[in-house]
Write an enzyme that holds these catalytic residues in place. Structure first.
Site, PDB file in Angstrom:
ATOM      1  N   ASP A   1       0.122 -12.191 -15.228  1.00  0.00           N
ATOM      2  CA  ASP A   1       1.190 -12.762 -14.309  1.00  0.00           C
ATOM      3  C   ASP A   1       2.102 -13.139 -15.280  1.00  0.00           C
ATOM      4  O   ASP A   1       2.020 -13.455 -16.609  1.00  0.00           O
ATOM      5  CB  ASP A   1       0.664 -13.892 -13.383  1.00  0.00           C
ATOM      6  CG  ASP A   1       1.385 -13.983 -12.165  1.00  0.00           C
ATOM      7  OD1 ASP A   1       1.248 -13.773 -11.113  1.00  0.00           O
ATOM      8  OD2 ASP A   1       2.414 -14.934 -12.465  1.00  0.00           O
TER       9      ASP A   1
ATOM     10  N   TYR B   1       5.566  -6.948  10.999  1.00  0.00           N
ATOM     11  CA  TYR B   1       5.898  -6.480   9.697  1.00  0.00           C
ATOM     12  C   TYR B   1       6.787  -5.443   9.799  1.00  0.00           C
ATOM     13  O   TYR B   1       6.690  -4.417  10.223  1.00  0.00           O
ATOM     14  CB  TYR B   1       4.553  -5.867   8.780  1.00  0.00           C
ATOM     15  CG  TYR B   1       3.653  -7.134   8.623  1.00  0.00           C
ATOM     16  CD1 TYR B   1       3.730  -8.092   7.682  1.00  0.00           C
ATOM     17  CD2 TYR B   1       2.198  -7.212   9.264  1.00  0.00           C
ATOM     18  CE1 TYR B   1       2.732  -9.078   7.727  1.00  0.00           C
ATOM     19  CE2 TYR B   1       1.336  -8.242   8.946  1.00  0.00           C
ATOM     20  CZ  TYR B   1       1.561  -8.976   8.028  1.00  0.00           C
ATOM     21  OH  TYR B   1       0.478 -10.017   7.743  1.00  0.00           O
TER      22      TYR B   1
ATOM     23  N   HIS C   1       8.937  -4.569   6.180  1.00  0.00           N
ATOM     24  CA  HIS C   1       8.994  -3.916   4.831  1.00  0.00           C
ATOM     25  C   HIS C   1      10.155  -3.261   4.659  1.00  0.00           C
ATOM     26  O   HIS C   1      10.006  -2.187   4.208  1.00  0.00           O
ATOM     27  CB  HIS C   1       7.667  -3.413   4.515  1.00  0.00           C
ATOM     28  CG  HIS C   1       6.535  -4.510   4.633  1.00  0.00           C
ATOM     29  ND1 HIS C   1       6.213  -5.350   3.677  1.00  0.00           N
ATOM     30  CD2 HIS C   1       5.359  -4.464   5.558  1.00  0.00           C
ATOM     31  CE1 HIS C   1       5.011  -6.031   4.048  1.00  0.00           C
ATOM     32  NE2 HIS C   1       4.522  -5.449   5.041  1.00  0.00           N
TER      33      HIS C   1
ATOM     34  N   ARG D   1      -5.416  -2.512  14.471  1.00  0.00           N
ATOM     35  CA  ARG D   1      -5.221  -4.061  14.600  1.00  0.00           C
ATOM     36  C   ARG D   1      -4.200  -4.036  16.158  1.00  0.00           C
ATOM     37  O   ARG D   1      -3.622  -3.051  16.606  1.00  0.00           O
ATOM     38  CB  ARG D   1      -4.433  -4.558  13.670  1.00  0.00           C
ATOM     39  CG  ARG D   1      -5.240  -4.856  12.272  1.00  0.00           C
ATOM     40  CD  ARG D   1      -4.442  -5.441  11.082  1.00  0.00           C
ATOM     41  NE  ARG D   1      -3.605  -4.395  10.676  1.00  0.00           N
ATOM     42  CZ  ARG D   1      -2.663  -4.460   9.683  1.00  0.00           C
ATOM     43  NH1 ARG D   1      -2.689  -5.953   9.193  1.00  0.00           N
ATOM     44  NH2 ARG D   1      -2.007  -3.443   9.312  1.00  0.00           N
TER      45      ARG D   1
ATOM     46  N   LYS E   1       2.452  -3.703  12.778  1.00  0.00           N
ATOM     47  CA  LYS E   1       3.276  -2.647  11.839  1.00  0.00           C
ATOM     48  C   LYS E   1       4.642  -2.309  12.372  1.00  0.00           C
ATOM     49  O   LYS E   1       4.897  -2.639  13.710  1.00  0.00           O
ATOM     50  CB  LYS E   1       2.541  -1.453  11.546  1.00  0.00           C
ATOM     51  CG  LYS E   1       1.336  -1.741  10.929  1.00  0.00           C
ATOM     52  CD  LYS E   1       1.389  -2.308   9.490  1.00  0.00           C
ATOM     53  CE  LYS E   1       1.959  -1.637   8.514  1.00  0.00           C
ATOM     54  NZ  LYS E   1       2.175  -2.393   7.138  1.00  0.00           N
TER      55      LYS E   1
ATOM     56  N   GLU F   1       6.601 -10.738   6.827  1.00  0.00           N
ATOM     57  CA  GLU F   1       6.180 -10.982   5.472  1.00  0.00           C
ATOM     58  C   GLU F   1       7.480 -11.743   4.777  1.00  0.00           C
ATOM     59  O   GLU F   1       7.408 -12.218   3.638  1.00  0.00           O
ATOM     60  CB  GLU F   1       6.377  -9.539   4.927  1.00  0.00           C
ATOM     61  CG  GLU F   1       7.819  -8.820   4.867  1.00  0.00           C
ATOM     62  CD  GLU F   1       8.092  -8.125   6.018  1.00  0.00           C
ATOM     63  OE1 GLU F   1       8.984  -7.246   5.912  1.00  0.00           O
ATOM     64  OE2 GLU F   1       7.165  -8.259   7.061  1.00  0.00           O
TER      65      GLU F   1
ATOM     66  N   ASP G   1       3.487  -1.281   0.781  1.00  0.00           N
ATOM     67  CA  ASP G   1       4.409  -1.775   1.811  1.00  0.00           C
ATOM     68  C   ASP G   1       5.766  -1.947   1.218  1.00  0.00           C
ATOM     69  O   ASP G   1       6.666  -2.039   2.052  1.00  0.00           O
ATOM     70  CB  ASP G   1       3.727  -3.043   2.360  1.00  0.00           C
ATOM     71  CG  ASP G   1       2.838  -2.393   3.440  1.00  0.00           C
ATOM     72  OD1 ASP G   1       2.848  -1.076   4.014  1.00  0.00           O
ATOM     73  OD2 ASP G   1       1.899  -3.238   4.001  1.00  0.00           O
TER      74      ASP G   1
ATOM     75  N   LEU H   1       4.618  -9.065  -5.903  1.00  0.00           N
ATOM     76  CA  LEU H   1       5.393  -9.053  -4.737  1.00  0.00           C
ATOM     77  C   LEU H   1       6.548  -9.880  -5.133  1.00  0.00           C
ATOM     78  O   LEU H   1       6.509 -11.081  -5.926  1.00  0.00           O
ATOM     79  CB  LEU H   1       4.693  -9.952  -3.768  1.00  0.00           C
ATOM     80  CG  LEU H   1       5.579  -9.993  -2.327  1.00  0.00           C
ATOM     81  CD1 LEU H   1       5.763  -8.968  -1.578  1.00  0.00           C
ATOM     82  CD2 LEU H   1       4.791 -11.337  -1.618  1.00  0.00           C
TER      83      LEU H   1
END
Length: 371
Positions: free
Chosen positions: A198, A94, A96, A15, A75, A118, A270, A240
């Site tokens: 969930d 991102y 993380h 990407r 990233k 994020e 991640d 998450l």
């Protein structure tokens, strides 16, 4: 502002953070954009397209970091990039952090301004810069899971949708958010029997209303998960906690309850992963086996479909990047709460509670960095 777009160097990351269309928008606002040579090649964008849009092509990553006030990436920086980052340099990507202590300490030491895609959050608690990649990853999880369920790939040897006279596979989706919803849609569309778990009853009610008849909803708790995994062929982990380490919903001892050849796809890798036995893998070497269970834990799943992923991501990030470029990070973040929540590490201080809790580091209220 001077904006730098380096080429991604993480394993099989194709990407790019800014498209030629994005360069055009930055140029319209008077900003200068430097793009590393072949940064867009993996996503289908040539250096000539960037040049035509008004970017300046630089040949090395060192040149990009050296000249830019704001670095825009996809990233997190890897170890070879740490030394290139300058004090007060804004990095928009991102991160993380809660899954990587070395990265966290490196950014603290470099005294950079780290604004994480994020954790940018809207007032309705949605995560606008995580959503597009969660959509891609959720859909990909089923593609990859179906592939590794094939016997030559180490799986049980079952077709997700079955055929006439043969039952389809059972798919368990942990988490009913964006990843889980997209995964369930894909699996259901292929004809599998799908169960979503969930902890939110309102979310389960919503999913019950919108999902097809071959999708069931179940409250998430340890007892229910232990029962469900006994007959499950494919498990998708999509839980998450924004900016924090993912909880381990599948523990090591649970693996013995599963059929040999069960496949687990950890989309939460991640953020540290939601299976106790998860460890990050790459597109070059995507799977490993523990107790007869196949684990797929690729940390940059959307990197395998870079054309789709790049366009989806940059559609979401560009408006925020323009705010930062037009106003500077301090002004943009002090007046825009969504961007302010994206700040994780600023000039050597951890300003996001999930990161400080993950690594037991001192926490500084984000408001203090504007004084």
């Amino acid at each position: 502002m001077i904006i730098g777009v380096p080429k991604e160097i993480k394993n099989n990351e194709n990407r790019v953070a800014v498209t030629p269309a994005g360069v055009t928008e930055f140029r319209k606002h008077g900003h200068t954009v430097y793009v590393q040579a072949e940064a867009g090649k993996g996503s289908g964008f040539s250096d000539e397209q960037y040049t035509e849009a008004g970017a300046v092509i630089l040949h090395t990553i060192e040149e990009v970091y050296a000249i830019a006030e704001m670095i825009i990436k996809v990233k997190e920086p890897i170890a070879s990039e740490y030394g290139l980052i300058k004090e007060n340099q804004l990095l928009f990507t991102y991160f993380h952090f809660a899954s990587s202590e070395p990265l966290t300490h490196a950014m603290i030491e470099r005294k950079a301004v780290c604004l994480a895609y994020e954790t940018v959050e809207k007032t309705d608690r949605s995560l606008p810069l995580l959503v597009p990649m969660s959509e891609v990853a959720g859909r990909m999880a089923i593609q990859e899971g179906a592939k590794y369920l094939e016997k030559p790939m180490g799986g049980f040897g079952i077709l997700l949708g079955g055929v006439a006279g043969v039952k389809p596979a059972n798919v368990l989706v942990l988490g009913g958010g964006i990843v889980g919803t997209q995964a369930a849609k894909m699996a259901a569309g292929l004809g599998a029997n799908v169960t979503i778990v969930d902890i939110s009853l309102p979310r389960l009610r919503y999913l019950e209303d919108i999902m097809p008849a071959n999708v069931d909803t179940v409250m998430s708790n340890e007892y229910n998960i232990r029962e469900l995994i006994k007959s499950t062929n494919l498990i998708i982990g999509g839980v998450l906690i924004p900016g924090a380490k993912a909880p381990s919903l599948i523990t090591r001892d649970m693996l013995k309850l599963m059929k040999p050849g069960t496949v687990m796809v950890d989309v939460a890798i991640d953020q540290g992963g939601c299976f106790e036995t998860s460890k990050a893998t790459t597109h070059e070497d995507p799977i490993y086996e523990v107790d007869g269970v196949v684990h797929y834990c690729v940390a940059n799943m959307p990197g395998a479909v870079p054309y789709t992923s790049t366009l989806a991501l940059t559609n979401a990030t560009l408006p925020y990047a323009l705010l930062l470029a037009n106003n500077g990070w301090k002004s943009a973040c002090s007046t825009n709460e969504e961007l302010r929540k994206g700040l994780n590490v600023v000039n050597g201080k951890v300003v996001f509670k999930g990161v400080s809790d993950a690594w037991n580091l001192p926490y500084t209220d984000v408001k203090d960095v504007f004084q």
